[in-house]
Design a protein around this motif. Structure first.
Motif, PDB file in Angstrom:
ATOM      1  N   ILE A  89      32.774  69.659  17.877  1.00  0.00           N
ATOM      2  CA  ILE A  89      33.272  68.932  18.508  1.00  0.00           C
ATOM      3  C   ILE A  89      33.050  69.182  19.947  1.00  0.00           C
ATOM      4  CG2 ILE A  89      35.963  68.023  19.344  1.00  0.00           C
ATOM      5  CD1 ILE A  89      35.335  66.955  16.752  1.00  0.00           C
ATOM      6  N   GLY A  90      33.017  70.472  20.032  1.00  0.00           N
ATOM      7  CA  GLY A  90      32.995  70.959  21.582  1.00  0.00           C
ATOM      8  C   GLY A  90      31.638  70.632  22.081  1.00  0.00           C
ATOM      9  N   MET A  93      32.099  66.821  23.028  1.00  0.00           N
ATOM     10  CA  MET A  93      32.859  66.872  24.362  1.00  0.00           C
ATOM     11  C   MET A  93      32.081  66.936  25.535  1.00  0.00           C
ATOM     12  SD  MET A  93      36.149  65.965  23.651  1.00  0.00           S
ATOM     13  CE  MET A  93      37.607  66.033  22.186  1.00  0.00           C
ATOM     14  N   LEU A  94      31.106  68.001  25.343  1.00  0.00           N
ATOM     15  CA  LEU A  94      30.379  68.401  26.421  1.00  0.00           C
ATOM     16  C   LEU A  94      29.575  67.413  26.511  1.00  0.00           C
ATOM     17  CD1 LEU A  94      30.020  72.192  25.650  1.00  0.00           C
ATOM     18  CD2 LEU A  94      31.311  71.066  27.537  1.00  0.00           C
ATOM     19  N   ILE A  96      29.343  64.251  26.227  1.00  0.00           N
ATOM     20  CA  ILE A  96      30.151  63.093  26.897  1.00  0.00           C
ATOM     21  C   ILE A  96      30.260  63.402  28.304  1.00  0.00           C
ATOM     22  CG2 ILE A  96      32.282  61.836  27.029  1.00  0.00           C
ATOM     23  CD1 ILE A  96      32.962  62.096  24.080  1.00  0.00           C
ATOM     24  N   VAL A  97      30.659  64.528  28.533  1.00  0.00           N
ATOM     25  CA  VAL A  97      30.491  64.797  30.071  1.00  0.00           C
ATOM     26  C   VAL A  97      29.070  64.816  30.735  1.00  0.00           C
ATOM     27  CG1 VAL A  97      31.135  66.652  32.027  1.00  0.00           C
ATOM     28  CG2 VAL A  97      32.611  66.158  29.951  1.00  0.00           C
ATOM     29  N   TRP A  98      28.339  65.413  29.922  1.00  0.00           N
ATOM     30  CA  TRP A  98      26.793  65.188  30.784  1.00  0.00           C
ATOM     31  C   TRP A  98      25.929  64.332  30.284  1.00  0.00           C
ATOM     32  CZ3 TRP A  98      25.833  70.618  27.666  1.00  0.00           C
ATOM     33  CH2 TRP A  98      26.623  71.546  28.177  1.00  0.00           C
ATOM     34  N   LEU A 180      32.635  58.314  16.687  1.00  0.00           N
ATOM     35  CA  LEU A 180      33.906  58.018  17.103  1.00  0.00           C
ATOM     36  C   LEU A 180      34.544  58.401  18.377  1.00  0.00           C
ATOM     37  CD1 LEU A 180      36.411  58.395  14.441  1.00  0.00           C
ATOM     38  CD2 LEU A 180      37.192  58.765  16.750  1.00  0.00           C
ATOM     39  N   LEU A 181      33.958  59.786  18.928  1.00  0.00           N
ATOM     40  CA  LEU A 181      34.258  60.071  20.214  1.00  0.00           C
ATOM     41  C   LEU A 181      33.454  59.656  21.209  1.00  0.00           C
ATOM     42  CD1 LEU A 181      35.084  63.749  18.867  1.00  0.00           C
ATOM     43  CD2 LEU A 181      36.908  62.033  19.634  1.00  0.00           C
TER      44      LEU A 181
END
Lengths: 238, 259
Positions: A89-90, A93-94, A96-98, A180-181
């Motif tokens: 997941i990490g 999440m990263l 998505i930011v990048w 999903l994320l």
């Protein structure tokens, strides 16, 4: 089991447990309409792209210590444990930011999550390489490329196969999470929409479809390939 | 290879390995200088936040909750897994159901799917998180125990039965000890996998835990905390492995070899 499900669904509200007929409807929508098939195809593409990328990367990392002995601890003691224990997941999440939300994020995070599975399986193969066979190959020919093609690659085949097989099972699950994320298409994205709309039938349909897909591809592709591989080896030995 | 050559190889390998780590951290630090902390926070601030996750009372609660959930789920899945494997041995048809239906389905079902369903069924709670974890771990535990039961030495069991008629005694003195290695394997596998899915399980179905912390941090564009949570997981996983799992495995092995 279907019957139990049917009656249990009658007793519970549909958002908690939808009936088999409703789930069947949704499943039909997924596999028989262009809109549904588009998401299925997107997920298959994500899985295939990430598996290919992580296989190529993993192959290089796993073979590195063979040609550069100084890198053994670097690969086995630092890099692999790190990517193996860093939570998936990490990465999503990263990413998505990048990379923003979209295909890049999904493929990137799934690739990195699959990487340790590829490396661990292929490293096992490299470690099992027959030293004496390699030595013999070296005494027959000085060409490293030939030794690679004729000795190393064939000895690694079974391990490549198990790397692919293990990653395939994992890839579907993590692709779903990544979509999903951080996705805008695919089955995971559909699941997120369904979650927000409390459309439990849709969630069931997606999960059911994935079980069927994984089962079918395992049976059709991997089992068949495995039989051919074994036949090939028996043929070579006799 | 002489001892000296081996030693220098070992030194070189460590130099290369540590060099890579240092290079990676340096590269990270250098890149974080030119990027905003929202995109890539500096290694120093992430390290500080990771440390906070364990010492700050408000934050360490989340880490503790996550750890306890993992421990509980691993325990439950081992017990249920053993029970299912033993049940499957009773009759051919149960074995077929467990092997060809339950295991196939459980193995293929994704953790996110369970997480969303658990949220709908049990609301956001520890029950919901542990349900997801147990559902994911169960197939691994069952497979390991079934493998163990399949490899049980039939002759030893037969001998045991010729000594006593008490099935319970045979089970406790013969079957269980022979299953121990498989139990340890199941424990190791489950423990590793549980940490992998702990975050996913907590993302939707919880009000506390590191998964929630990470989700909130992501929503607030707090990349420092996202990264710190990831590292906290790595640290917790490794600590549990070294301090709990390895000693248990060693104790069981020692137990097994005692006359």
């Amino acid at each position: 089991m279907l019957i139990v499900w049917f009656f249990a669904a009658q007793a519970l509200p549909p958002y908690q447990l939808p009936g088999p007929i409703k789930v069947g409807d949704k499943l039909a929508w997924l596999v028989a309409t262009p809109a549904g098939l588009w998401h299925v195809a997107a997920s298959i593409f994500h899985v295939a792209a990430a598996m290919l990328a992580s296989f190529v990367l993993g192959f290089f990392v796993a073979l590195l210590p063979l040609y550069l002995p100084v890198a053994v601890i670097m690969v086995d003691g630092r890099f692999t444990p790190f990517v193996n224990s860093f939570p998936g997941i990490g990465w999503t999440m990263l990413a998505i930011v990048w990379l923003g939300i979209g295909t890049n994020t999904v493929v990137f995070s799934v690739t990195i999550i699959l990487l340790p599975f590829m490396i661990i399986n292929l490293r096992e193969g490299v470690r099992a390489l027959d030293r004496e066979l390699m030595e013999m190959a070296g005494s027959f020919s000085r060409s490293r490329a030939r030794a690679f093609r004729l000795i190393i690659l064939p000895s690694l085949f079974p391990f490549m196969f198990s790397a692919m097989r293990v990653s395939f099972g994992v890839s579907w699950k993590v692709t779903l999470t990544a979509e999903l994320l951080g996705g805008t298409t695919g089955l995971g994205y559909l699941m997120n929409v369904a979650r927000q709309e409390l459309d439990t039938a849709q969630i069931f349909a997606v999960m059911l479809l994935i079980v069927l897909l994984v089962y079918a591809i395992n049976r059709l592709l991997f089992d068949t390939a495995q039989r051919h591989l074994q036949l090939g080896r028996v043929g070579a030995a006799s | 290879m002489t001892a000296r050559a081996r030693r220098s190889g070992w030194l070189g390998q460590h130099a290369a390995a540590e060099g890579l780590v240092m290079l990676a951290v340096l590269g990270w630090w250098w890149m974080s200088n030119s990027l905003s902390a929202m995109v890539l926070p500096s290694p120093v601030s992430v390290l500080k936040r990771t440390f906070d996750l364990f010492v700050d009372p408000e934050l360490s609660r989340h880490a503790l909750v996550t750890f306890l959930r993992v421990a509980g789920s691993v325990f439950i899945s081992l017990v249920v897994g053993l029970a299912l494997a033993l049940l499957a041995r009773r009759a051919q048809w149960i074995d077929a159901i467990v092997r060809d239906r339950i295991l196939v389905a459980l193995n293929a079902l994704p953790s996110v799917g369970w997480a969303i369903l658990a949220l709908i069924w049990f609301k956001a709670s520890t029950l919901s998180v542990m349900f997801v974890q147990v559902m994911i771990l169960l197939p691994f535990a069952v497979t390991n125990f079934m493998e163990g039961l399949r490899n049980l030495d039939a002759e030893v069991v037969e001998m045991a039965h010729s000594f006593t008629r008490r099935r319970r005694a045979v089970f406790a003195k013969i079957t269980l000890p022979m299953m121990l290695p498989y139990g340890v394997a199941a424990l190791r596998t489950s423990y590793g996998i549980c940490w992998k899915i702990a975050l996913v399980a907590e993302l939707f179905g919880a009000q506390s835990g590191l998964g929630q912390l990470m989700l909130r941090a992501q929503a607030a564009a707090d990349a420092t905390t996202v990264l710190a949570t990831c590292f906290a997981i790595v640290v917790l996983f490794a600590a549990g492995q070294k301090l709990v799992i390895d000693p248990i495995a060693r104790a069981m092995r020692a137990d097994l070899h005692q006359p």
